[in-house]
Design an enzyme around this catalytic site. Structure first.
Site, PDB file in Angstrom:
ATOM      1  N   ASN A 294       1.127  -0.891  -0.033  1.00  0.00           N
ATOM      2  CA  ASN A 294      -0.041   0.419   0.019  1.00  0.00           C
ATOM      3  C   ASN A 294       0.944   1.149  -0.080  1.00  0.00           C
ATOM      4  O   ASN A 294       2.370   1.298   0.415  1.00  0.00           O
ATOM      5  CB  ASN A 294      -1.037  -0.201   1.234  1.00  0.00           C
ATOM      6  CG  ASN A 294      -2.116   1.303   1.698  1.00  0.00           C
ATOM      7  OD1 ASN A 294      -1.071   2.186   1.663  1.00  0.00           O
ATOM      8  ND2 ASN A 294      -3.016   0.900   1.665  1.00  0.00           N
TER       9      ASN A 294
ATOM     10  N   ARG B   9      -6.792  12.655   1.575  1.00  0.00           N
ATOM     11  CA  ARG B   9      -6.070  13.344   1.713  1.00  0.00           C
ATOM     12  C   ARG B   9      -4.646  13.075   1.958  1.00  0.00           C
ATOM     13  O   ARG B   9      -3.268  13.797   2.288  1.00  0.00           O
ATOM     14  CB  ARG B   9      -6.676  12.894   3.656  1.00  0.00           C
ATOM     15  CG  ARG B   9      -6.492  11.670   3.856  1.00  0.00           C
ATOM     16  CD  ARG B   9      -6.545  11.616   5.439  1.00  0.00           C
ATOM     17  NE  ARG B   9      -7.084  11.460   5.737  1.00  0.00           N
ATOM     18  CZ  ARG B   9      -7.933  10.990   6.717  1.00  0.00           C
ATOM     19  NH1 ARG B   9      -6.934  10.058   7.597  1.00  0.00           N
ATOM     20  NH2 ARG B   9      -9.081  10.879   7.051  1.00  0.00           N
TER      21      ARG B   9
ATOM     22  N   THR C   8      -8.238   3.983   8.961  1.00  0.00           N
ATOM     23  CA  THR C   8      -9.595   2.574   8.781  1.00  0.00           C
ATOM     24  C   THR C   8      -9.158   2.457  10.093  1.00  0.00           C
ATOM     25  O   THR C   8      -8.534   1.541  10.813  1.00  0.00           O
ATOM     26  CB  THR C   8      -9.103   2.108   7.598  1.00  0.00           C
ATOM     27  OG1 THR C   8      -8.756   2.627   6.539  1.00  0.00           O
ATOM     28  CG2 THR C   8     -10.833   1.061   7.544  1.00  0.00           C
TER      29      THR C   8
ATOM     30  N   HIS D 191       0.651   6.199   1.917  1.00  0.00           N
ATOM     31  CA  HIS D 191       1.749   7.009   2.654  1.00  0.00           C
ATOM     32  C   HIS D 191       2.768   7.978   2.100  1.00  0.00           C
ATOM     33  O   HIS D 191       3.822   8.947   2.318  1.00  0.00           O
ATOM     34  CB  HIS D 191       2.266   6.530   4.462  1.00  0.00           C
ATOM     35  CG  HIS D 191       0.910   6.213   4.859  1.00  0.00           C
ATOM     36  ND1 HIS D 191      -0.319   7.346   5.027  1.00  0.00           N
ATOM     37  CD2 HIS D 191       0.242   5.023   5.418  1.00  0.00           C
ATOM     38  CE1 HIS D 191      -1.289   6.443   5.605  1.00  0.00           C
ATOM     39  NE2 HIS D 191      -1.324   5.336   5.975  1.00  0.00           N
TER      40      HIS D 191
ATOM     41  N   ARG E  42      -9.418   7.952  -0.894  1.00  0.00           N
ATOM     42  CA  ARG E  42     -10.186   8.269   0.468  1.00  0.00           C
ATOM     43  C   ARG E  42     -10.539   9.468  -0.863  1.00  0.00           C
ATOM     44  O   ARG E  42     -10.488  10.891  -1.575  1.00  0.00           O
ATOM     45  CB  ARG E  42      -9.565   8.912   1.131  1.00  0.00           C
ATOM     46  CG  ARG E  42      -8.902   7.686   2.038  1.00  0.00           C
ATOM     47  CD  ARG E  42      -7.726   8.263   3.802  1.00  0.00           C
ATOM     48  NE  ARG E  42      -9.498   8.359   3.892  1.00  0.00           N
ATOM     49  CZ  ARG E  42      -8.900   7.751   6.219  1.00  0.00           C
ATOM     50  NH1 ARG E  42      -8.968   7.121   5.874  1.00  0.00           N
ATOM     51  NH2 ARG E  42     -10.740   8.046   6.337  1.00  0.00           N
TER      52      ARG E  42
END
Ligand code: PXP
Length: 249
Positions: A7, A49, A101, A10, A45
């Site tokens: 993922n 963000r 989440t 970040h 999202r």
């Protein structure tokens, strides 16, 4: 054997901290793919963000990329997902105020809605996975929607401190994987997994994929992104090969 899905949200969080053009989650996704990971995950999202629409479309175009789009089941994001055509969508609950989440989706609370959603994506040739907390009730509800997969929330395990809680939460995950597999679901897991706690999860039989983000991006600050991805992949592979029994902790 569980595979690693990375993922890259970040990477975009760091970019957005300065509204800069770097670091680029697309470049990071490419580096992860070069390390042989099985998929790239991004969460578009509603508040944008971290990951932006353009990131998702660009990652979709990377060669050899299996894309897993994490998303809430809102009309706007569903429309975008149908345009992006990822290989898989993972439906998650989403709240504006949350840092990340929090908790799994309550599929059992809206069976018809989620069955229709599964149909919508399956008609578009897109696999669907529901992100749910461990436990039989949600797995039964997911299977009833005809979804292909579930992702089991490992947050409780990741946050457990005492040996007793670690053992209990691990068993909950293990049992849930077993139930889901018996119902014919493909089983993923993730949330809060890191270099210290991934081993016991990766050793559980029946897992298809682990989705890991924050710890890999954090580790990349010290060792570089490719190396952070490669060492997580090695940990998962060796855990699966050693098959350390869950009862053995
Ligand atoms: N799976 C789901 C459904 C998530 O929402 C997240 C966080 O975006 C992850 C996996 C990855 O969690 P982490 O960043 O803690 O590794």
């Amino acid at each position: 054997m569980a595979k690693l899905g990375v993922n890259v949200d970040h990477v975009a969080t760091l970019r957005q901290a300065r509204r800069a053009a770097y670091p680029d989650p697309v470049a990071a996704a490419k580096m992860a793919l070069e390390e042989g990971v099985s998929c790239i995950t991004v969460h578009l999202r509603e508040d944008r963000r971290h990951i932006h629409d353009a990131d998702v479309f660009a990652i979709r175009k990377l060669s050899g990329c299996r894309l897993n789009l994490e998303m809430s089941a809102t009309d706007e994001i569903i429309d975008i997902a149908l345009k992006v055509r990822p290989d898989q969508v993972t439906i998650v609950p989403e709240r504006r105020q949350e840092l990340t989440t929090e908790g799994g989706l309550d599929v059992a609370a809206r069976p018809e809605f989620y069955r229709d959603l599964t149909k919508t994506f399956s008609a578009a040739g897109i696999a669907l996975s529901f992100f749910v907390d461990p436990g039989q009730r949600q797995i039964d509800a997911c299977a009833a929607t005809q979804a292909l997969a579930v992702e089991i929330n490992t947050a409780a395990y990741s946050e457990a401190v005492s040996d007793k809680d670690v053992t209990k939460t691990l068993r909950d995950v293990q049992r849930t994987i077993h139930v889901a597999r018996n119902l014919g679901l493909v089983v993923h897991a993730g949330h809060g997994l890191n270099y210290r706690n991934v081993t016991f999860i990766a050793a559980i039989e029946g897992l298809d994929e682990l989705n890991i983000g924050h710890s890999i991006v954090a580790q990349s600050i010290y060792v570089g992104f490719s190396s952070a991805v490669a060492s997580m992949k090695r940990l998962i592979e060796s855990a699966a090969q050693n098959k350390r029994a869950v009862g053995g902790i």
